[in-house]
Design a protein around this motif. Structure first.
Motif, short mmCIF file in Angstrom:
data_model
loop_
_atom_site.label_atom_id
_atom_site.label_comp_id
_atom_site.label_asym_id
_atom_site.label_seq_id
_atom_site.Cartn_x
_atom_site.Cartn_y
_atom_site.Cartn_z
N GLN A 144 -31.04 -2.10 -2.64
CA GLN A 144 -31.22 -1.57 -1.29
C GLN A 144 -29.93 -0.98 -0.76
OE1 GLN A 144 -30.23 -2.74 1.94
NE2 GLN A 144 -29.02 -4.51 1.27
N MET A 145 -28.78 -1.54 -1.15
CA MET A 145 -27.50 -0.95 -0.74
C MET A 145 -27.35 0.45 -1.33
SD MET A 145 -25.29 -2.89 1.11
CE MET A 145 -23.64 -2.61 0.47
N ALA A 146 -27.74 0.59 -2.61
CA ALA A 146 -27.65 1.90 -3.26
C ALA A 146 -28.60 2.89 -2.60
CB ALA A 146 -27.98 1.76 -4.75
N TYR A 147 -29.79 2.40 -2.21
CA TYR A 147 -30.76 3.28 -1.55
C TYR A 147 -30.19 3.83 -0.25
CZ TYR A 147 -34.60 4.68 1.44
OH TYR A 147 -35.39 5.38 2.32
N PHE A 148 -29.69 2.97 0.61
CA PHE A 148 -29.20 3.42 1.91
C PHE A 148 -27.95 4.29 1.76
CE2 PHE A 148 -31.79 -0.06 3.75
CZ PHE A 148 -32.45 0.69 4.71
N ASP A 149 -27.12 3.98 0.77
CA ASP A 149 -25.93 4.79 0.54
C ASP A 149 -26.32 6.21 0.18
OD1 ASP A 149 -23.03 5.00 0.31
OD2 ASP A 149 -23.37 5.23 -1.83
N ARG A 150 -27.29 6.35 -0.71
CA ARG A 150 -27.74 7.69 -1.12
C ARG A 150 -28.51 8.38 0.00
NH1 ARG A 150 -30.42 6.65 -6.92
NH2 ARG A 150 -31.16 8.80 -6.55
N ALA A 151 -29.27 7.61 0.77
CA ALA A 151 -30.01 8.18 1.90
C ALA A 151 -29.04 8.72 2.96
CB ALA A 151 -30.94 7.14 2.51
N GLU A 152 -27.95 8.01 3.20
CA GLU A 152 -26.94 8.47 4.15
C GLU A 152 -26.28 9.75 3.66
OE1 GLU A 152 -26.06 7.56 7.07
OE2 GLU A 152 -26.87 5.55 7.37
N ARG A 153 -25.99 9.82 2.36
CA ARG A 153 -25.37 11.03 1.81
C ARG A 153 -26.33 12.21 1.93
NH1 ARG A 153 -23.37 7.62 -2.38
NH2 ARG A 153 -24.85 8.49 -3.90
N LEU A 154 -27.62 11.97 1.66
CA LEU A 154 -28.62 13.02 1.79
C LEU A 154 -28.70 13.50 3.24
CD1 LEU A 154 -30.96 14.72 0.65
CD2 LEU A 154 -32.48 12.76 1.05
N LYS A 155 -28.59 12.59 4.16
CA LYS A 155 -28.62 12.96 5.59
C LYS A 155 -27.42 13.83 5.95
CE LYS A 155 -29.14 10.91 10.20
NZ LYS A 155 -29.26 9.64 10.97
N ASP A 156 -26.25 13.50 5.37
CA ASP A 156 -25.03 14.24 5.67
C ASP A 156 -25.10 15.69 5.18
OD1 ASP A 156 -23.95 12.04 6.89
OD2 ASP A 156 -22.75 11.42 5.15
N ILE A 157 -25.72 15.90 4.03
CA ILE A 157 -25.74 17.24 3.43
C ILE A 157 -27.04 17.98 3.69
CG2 ILE A 157 -24.17 16.50 1.59
CD1 ILE A 157 -26.57 16.45 -0.29
N GLY A 158 -27.98 17.33 4.41
CA GLY A 158 -29.29 17.92 4.64
C GLY A 158 -29.24 19.22 5.42
N LYS A 159 -30.15 20.12 5.08
CA LYS A 159 -30.25 21.41 5.74
C LYS A 159 -31.68 21.63 6.21
CE LYS A 159 -26.57 23.49 2.93
NZ LYS A 159 -26.22 24.59 2.00
N GLY A 160 -31.85 22.63 7.08
CA GLY A 160 -33.18 22.94 7.57
C GLY A 160 -33.45 22.30 8.92
N SER A 161 -34.69 22.38 9.37
CA SER A 161 -35.09 21.82 10.66
C SER A 161 -35.10 20.29 10.58
CB SER A 161 -36.49 22.31 11.03
OG SER A 161 -37.46 21.77 10.13
N PRO A 162 -35.11 19.61 11.71
CA PRO A 162 -35.19 18.14 11.68
C PRO A 162 -36.42 17.65 10.90
CG PRO A 162 -34.58 18.88 13.87
CD PRO A 162 -34.91 20.12 13.09
#
Length: 293
Positions: free
Chosen positions: A59-77
């Motif tokens: 679960q730590m790995a999941y949230f870490d990768r999810a946070e990174r995806l959020k940081d680099i995410g593009k497009g509409s909300p």
């Protein structure tokens, strides 16, 4: 060969991922590590303790990768939320025997299991809350708590469908379906001026169900996360000066948390500073959410 605790966790993760918790024995994990069965118990008193450690790492790995995806995410909300749902489904499908089965395994009487389940549940619900507010804005505040539970139900139920009907349901189409239905629901409830049925108390009760002493549990989790953060800082490889800076900020954070009436704004600011380092981010975010809950 010297086998470490991390080696055992890695082996257990691999075998739980492939065969599931119930289908894997401690003997098999020991054999995979080329050690005696008793050596596993030197690090983990029981199979349940090992499962909890494996789940915590996943679960730590999941949230870490999810946070990174959020940081680099593009497009509409909405597009970025779809990306998050797709990633969640892909990750949980890959680790279904750990991430999904963990919650449903018949060992809820095990105290460590129950505490970890509640802690992860809190972090996931907070993740839902922050995303819903980011995508739909302040208009959802009158019915926010209802919306969180509805969104959670969508995610949970459709994840089960995707897992059981892997060749029939498209992950991307399912993610867009969920977001489209949430958009329609938000628009409908906003138009009606709905205040919802549930309040924050329902949210808190759900998160801490089964816990007779949330204050004591919160203190334990906080201490554990503080220990995890300082352990990472102590072995920092990014230079002596940077390690010193991080250590000073950590001490300020630790001191503020220990106050009878800690200042929310100070904790948020100090955590934001530590979150700049990706090695610390996941643990610090968990710490912030726990302390400020």
């Amino acid at each position: 060969m010297s086998v470490t605790k991390q080696d055992i966790i890695y082996s257990a993760s691999k075998m739980f991922k492939e065969k599931g918790y119930l289908g894997t024995s401690i003997q098999e994990i020991a054999q995979d590590c080329s050690i005696a069965k008793g050596s596993v118990y030197k690090y983990f008193p029981s199979k349940e303790d090992l499962l909890c450690e494996v789940f915590d790492h996943c679960q730590m790995a999941y949230f870490d990768r999810a946070e990174r995806l959020k940081d680099i995410g593009k497009g509409s909300p909405q597009e970025r939320l779809v990306d998050q749902i797709v990633f969640r489904f892909q990750y949980f499908m890959e680790y279904r025997h750990i991430m999904v089965d963990f919650i449903d395994l018949p060992i809820t009487q095990y105290e460590t299991f129950r505490k970890l389940r509640n802690h992860v549940r809190e972090r996931m619900m907070e993740w839902h809350r922050s995303w819903l507010l980011e995508v739909y804005g302040p208009r959802i505040k009158p019915f926010l708590w209802d919306l969180i539970f509805i969104y959670r139900s969508f995610i949970k139920d459709y994840l089960q469908r995707v897992i059981s009907e892997e060749n029939l349901l498209s992950i991307e189409d399912t993610a867009w379906f969920i977001v489209d239905k949430m958009e329609a629901l938000v628009n409908h409830m906003s138009k009606l001026g709905s205040n919802g049925l549930l309040g924050k108390s329902a949210y808190d009760t759900f998160i801490h169900s089964g816990s007779n002493d949330w204050n004591g549990e919160k203190k334990r989790i906080t201490e554990e996360l503080l220990s995890r953060v300082i352990a990472i800082i102590e072995v920092w490889k990014g230079g002596i000066e940077r390690r010193k800076e991080l250590h000073e900020i950590f001490q300020l954070l630790n001191s503020e948390i220990s106050q009878t009436n800690p200042k929310r704004s100070v904790i948020q600011a100090l955590c934001a500073y530590l979150e700049q380092e990706k090695e610390l981010r996941s643990s610090v975010i968990q710490l912030k959410q726990t302390v400020l809950s």
